[in-house]
Scaffold this motif. Sequence first.
Motif, PDB file in Angstrom:
ATOM      1  N   GLU A 308       0.846  -1.204   0.000  1.00 54.69           N
ATOM      2  CA  GLU A 308       0.000   0.000   0.000  1.00 54.69           C
ATOM      3  C   GLU A 308       0.879   1.251   0.000  1.00 54.69           C
ATOM      4  OE1 GLU A 308      -3.832   1.853   2.426  1.00 54.69           O
ATOM      5  OE2 GLU A 308      -2.524   0.452   3.452  1.00 54.69           O
ATOM      6  N   HIS A 309       0.450   2.298  -0.682  1.00 51.01           N
ATOM      7  CA  HIS A 309       1.151   3.597  -0.764  1.00 51.01           C
ATOM      8  C   HIS A 309       2.446   3.537  -1.573  1.00 51.01           C
ATOM      9  CE1 HIS A 309      -1.709   4.696   2.305  1.00 51.01           C
ATOM     10  NE2 HIS A 309      -1.143   3.899   3.182  1.00 51.01           N
ATOM     11  N   ASN A 324      -1.270   6.231  -6.097  1.00 53.41           N
ATOM     12  CA  ASN A 324      -0.842   6.647  -4.758  1.00 53.41           C
ATOM     13  C   ASN A 324       0.569   6.126  -4.483  1.00 53.41           C
ATOM     14  OD1 ASN A 324      -0.466   7.022  -1.986  1.00 53.41           O
ATOM     15  ND2 ASN A 324      -1.794   5.309  -1.433  1.00 53.41           N
ATOM     16  N   SER A 326       2.500   7.620  -1.970  1.00 49.55           N
ATOM     17  CA  SER A 326       2.785   8.472  -0.815  1.00 49.55           C
ATOM     18  C   SER A 326       4.047   8.041  -0.080  1.00 49.55           C
ATOM     19  CB  SER A 326       1.597   8.452   0.156  1.00 49.55           C
ATOM     20  OG  SER A 326       1.857   9.274   1.277  1.00 49.55           O
ATOM     21  N   LYS A 327       4.405   6.769  -0.237  1.00 47.42           N
ATOM     22  CA  LYS A 327       5.589   6.252   0.469  1.00 47.42           C
ATOM     23  C   LYS A 327       6.887   6.823  -0.104  1.00 47.42           C
ATOM     24  CE  LYS A 327       6.871   1.996   2.742  1.00 47.42           C
ATOM     25  NZ  LYS A 327       8.211   2.493   3.008  1.00 47.42           N
ATOM     26  N   TYR A 431       3.180   9.234   6.218  1.00 49.55           N
ATOM     27  CA  TYR A 431       2.910   9.010   4.792  1.00 49.55           C
ATOM     28  C   TYR A 431       1.660   8.163   4.581  1.00 49.55           C
ATOM     29  CZ  TYR A 431       4.812   4.235   4.888  1.00 49.55           C
ATOM     30  OH  TYR A 431       5.017   2.904   5.149  1.00 49.55           O
ATOM     31  N   GLU A 432       1.316   7.284   5.561  1.00 45.52           N
ATOM     32  CA  GLU A 432       0.096   6.483   5.412  1.00 45.52           C
ATOM     33  C   GLU A 432      -1.137   7.386   5.426  1.00 45.52           C
ATOM     34  OE1 GLU A 432       2.696   3.472   7.864  1.00 45.52           O
ATOM     35  OE2 GLU A 432       2.412   5.636   7.833  1.00 45.52           O
ATOM     36  N   GLY A 435      -1.383   9.143   2.172  1.00 47.64           N
ATOM     37  CA  GLY A 435      -1.864   8.239   1.118  1.00 47.64           C
ATOM     38  C   GLY A 435      -3.350   7.954   1.238  1.00 47.64           C
ATOM     39  N   ARG A 436      -3.799   7.759   2.479  1.00 48.39           N
ATOM     40  CA  ARG A 436      -5.229   7.469   2.685  1.00 48.39           C
ATOM     41  C   ARG A 436      -6.084   8.684   2.326  1.00 48.39           C
ATOM     42  NH1 ARG A 436      -3.401   3.687   6.679  1.00 48.39           N
ATOM     43  NH2 ARG A 436      -3.122   5.262   8.288  1.00 48.39           N
TER      44      ARG A 436
END
Length: 445
Positions: A308-309, A324, A326-327, A431-432, A435-436
Amino acid sequence: MTKQRLVILGGGESGVGTALLGKAKGYEVFVSDKGKIKEKYKQVLIHNEIDWEDESHTESKILNADIVMKSPGIPDKVELIKQIRKKGIPVVSEIEFASKFTEATIVGITGSNGKTTTATLTHHILKEALNVGLAGNIGDSFAKQVLEEDFKNYVLEISSFQLDDIIDFKPNIAVLLNITPDHLDRYDYKFENYIKSKFRIAMNQTKDDYLIYDADDEVIVEHLKNNPVQSTLLPFSLVKPIKNGAYLDNENIRLTINNNEIIMPTAKIKLEGNHNTKNAMAASTVAHLLKIRKQTIRESLENFQAVEHRLEEVLKINKVQYINDSKATNVNATYYALESMSAPTVWIVGGVDKGNNYEELFPFVNEKVKAIICLGVDNEKLMNTFGNMVDVIIETQYMQEAVKIAYKLSESGDSVLLSPACASFDLFENYEDRGRQFKDAVRNL
């Protein structure tokens, strides 16, 4: 005999995990956090009758420690840390502390980028045949897992900050994915200091241990030349044949350890992009060392879902793909993201700049990026750097607005990419969270 006093600075996942393990092993434990401890962690401390404080550090209750475990987020230049060190009290990271209480085989994975993907992928392969935990910067803390699960094997994602505070910690298998300038604010803006920090992962290794590394990474190769390690080396490469290790031969990964060879077609690997081929090589090398069957390794690479991310495809709206990433908290991670874009891209970038040099992104920005949306409290550097390269550059402080602007600027066949190249703490929790919020905003379009 009086109990040893363990003081823990930082009441997050690693701090509370260490507190539980410390208490179980007979330490007198005190947790101190300068910020607010999250409610769920407070409840764990209260339930386990562990002494704690938040929103302040009481020096008298800290400077009488026998050992201090500090959260990786706390820099060494903080006055309190200086005082602790001056008194000669050992300061350790959670992985150093927890590793004393397990006999498990440890795989330690570090690098500037790709750690989470490679650690998750390695765990995904190993869990088919071994009793194995995944910890470090991911999920439940290593300390908590040592206490509650006591796995026979661990895959640990390890940051340079965690490596800075190891003394005896030694992974049986170390993986060093790459080294690019990151977090230089923590290393006196000296790249050399950051490189040394990453190499600490191998500092206690012997010839019976393994170091898997990227032989195409000049920084790593140079450092190894001038600072040899004791470990048995297993390099991987996309461009040159490797006798002991992994390399790309046409469209196949060839992996050889002690004359035992595996061949895997890259076409079937679920993760795309050159950097992910390298991550797959690293994970497969670990699996091969731990005697996982060839068939299992191949199947696991084929059915692995992306993290994820990390270049996560969110939705397609009006034939525009929203992604996404975001990471991507540093320039090198964003480099991989932009490199993998095949459509004209609206790029959302910005946040807390850690001394970034954006130069390596210029060719991609010129070639692929049609508009830039700067999402940060201070966007001046981005505006100055990229202002002349694209026709449209806009700044905002709100994720929802950033996504709405991207929606207006994009047309059929484009991509909208959130790949910030910066840390998230100016506008988001982490960052999570960033991203969310991006994914929520896209779903609400």
